[in-house]
Enzyme design. Structure first.
Site, PDB file in Angstrom:
ATOM      1  N   ASP A  33      36.286  36.119  41.168  1.00 11.04           N
ATOM      2  CA  ASP A  33      35.344  35.160  40.600  1.00 11.04           C
ATOM      3  C   ASP A  33      36.124  34.076  39.844  1.00 11.04           C
ATOM      4  O   ASP A  33      37.045  34.382  39.080  1.00 11.04           O
ATOM      5  CB  ASP A  33      34.391  35.898  39.647  1.00 11.04           C
TER       6      ASP A  33
ATOM      7  N   HIS B 129      29.890  18.045  40.837  1.00  6.58           N
ATOM      8  CA  HIS B 129      29.811  18.994  41.949  1.00  6.58           C
ATOM      9  C   HIS B 129      30.808  18.716  43.064  1.00  6.58           C
ATOM     10  O   HIS B 129      31.248  19.636  43.756  1.00  6.58           O
ATOM     11  CB  HIS B 129      28.380  19.066  42.492  1.00  6.58           C
TER      12      HIS B 129
ATOM     13  N   GLU C 228      30.685  31.114  43.370  1.00  2.00           N
ATOM     14  CA  GLU C 228      32.130  30.995  43.150  1.00  2.00           C
ATOM     15  C   GLU C 228      32.828  32.348  43.298  1.00  2.00           C
ATOM     16  O   GLU C 228      33.854  32.594  42.715  1.00  2.00           O
ATOM     17  CB  GLU C 228      32.406  30.361  41.789  1.00  2.00           C
TER      18      GLU C 228
END
Ligand SMILES: [Mg+2]
Length: 306
Positions: free
Chosen positions: A179, A192, A223
């Site tokens: 992560d 973004h 993610e």
């Protein structure tokens, strides 16, 4: 503009199965210029070659001693590895009933003996083109559009396959969940587009970590990424995870809104097991997830391992 020469195109592979030498020769001769040709003279041989070489199409004789074409077809269609290869039956006896039987068994088409080569070629070509399209669609459907690594759906399939193999071979399989730390803050502050670039760069870096046959990386969602490392014990998995952590931090993607580093970092949760039954697959995933949680709790930019 330079067009590729004929030889630069990848030829499709055609498996010709016939117990009759002359038939086999006629077909091989007719197709040799445009296809890679594989030959088999019996059902057993056809199954072995198909399993090993995964041809793009199979021209399959029905009447053969020992194992007939119907049985070969049934076995090819019941094996995960070969079930999608188009089969064209070749036969001299072709009543409507024969044709219906073949088609309901999953054959794609029929050609009759004596061969009309123009017709046989057209039918083979149709199947090969269709197969190429299906392969491409399947590939697109299993790849994450942004990062171009396999997606969650593909992961589910591979994890199941590798799990079964590990049960059979009694070796360990390791999972590693990854992560990106403080990714929400990254998106909120850099936008973004920068977030997408970051995901892509991290995915490419992770994809280069371990390249043994069977090693697999997918985007797990948002993610998060996931590694499958078959035949890999916990010690080795921990080492690989640590390599991944270092490689991502070395990318040096600036992240001033991270509480743990000036750059983008990742947390990793590793779990490993020698599986005993097909059912406890979910447990390993949960266990890797717990480890990822612990890695997050203990400050991020770290590997937690069970
Ligand atoms: Mg025959």
């Amino acid at each position: 503009m330079t067009l590729p020469t004929h030889d630069e195109f990848k030829k499709s592979t055609l498996l010709i199965v016939d117990d009759d030498f002359i038939n086999k020769e006629i077909l091989a001769h007719g197709f040799r210029a445009d296809y890679n040709i594989l030959l088999a003279s019996s059902g057993e041989e056809a199954l072995a070659v198909a399993e090993r070489e995964l041809p793009d199409t199979i021209l399959l004789d029905i009447v053969m001693p020992d194992m007939d074409g119907y049985e070969v077809c049934r076995r090819l269609k019941s094996s995960r590895r070969t079930q999608k290869i188009p089969i064209i039956f070749s036969t001299s006896k072709c009543t409507d009933e024969d044709e219906v039987l073949g088609l309901t068994m999953g054959a794609s088409d029929y050609v009759t003996k004596p061969f009309n080569m123009a017709l046989v070629k057209a039918r083979v070509r149709n199947q090969v083109l269709l197969k190429q399209k299906t392969d491409l669609l399947e590939q697109l459907a299993s790849i994450d559009g942004l990062t171009e690594v396999p997606n969650r759906r593909y992961f589910d399939e591979v994890f199941e396959q590798e799990w079964r193999r590990a049960v059979r071979n009694e070796y360990p399989v390791s999972l590693c969940l990854v992560d990106i730390d403080f990714f929400k803050q990254f998106n909120d502050n850099y936008g973004h587009t920068a977030g997408d670039d970051c995901l892509t760069l991290v995915a490419r870096t992770l994809a280069n970590i371990s390249r043994r046959a069977g090693d697999f990386l997918a985007r797990y969602g948002g993610e998060e990424f996931v590694f499958v490392w078959p035949n890999c014990d916990v010690k080795h998995a921990q080492k690989l995870a640590e390599q991944a952590r270092v490689a991502v931090s070395r990318l040096g993607i600036p992240h001033v809104h991270s509480d743990v580093s000036d750059f983008v970092t990742i947390s990793l949760g590793v779990a490993s097991i020698i599986p005993e039954s097909e059912d406890d697959r979910k447990d390993l995933l949960e266990s890797a997830d717990e480890q990822l949680y612990l890695a997050k709790q203990s400050g991020r930019n770290t590997v937690s391992c069970k």
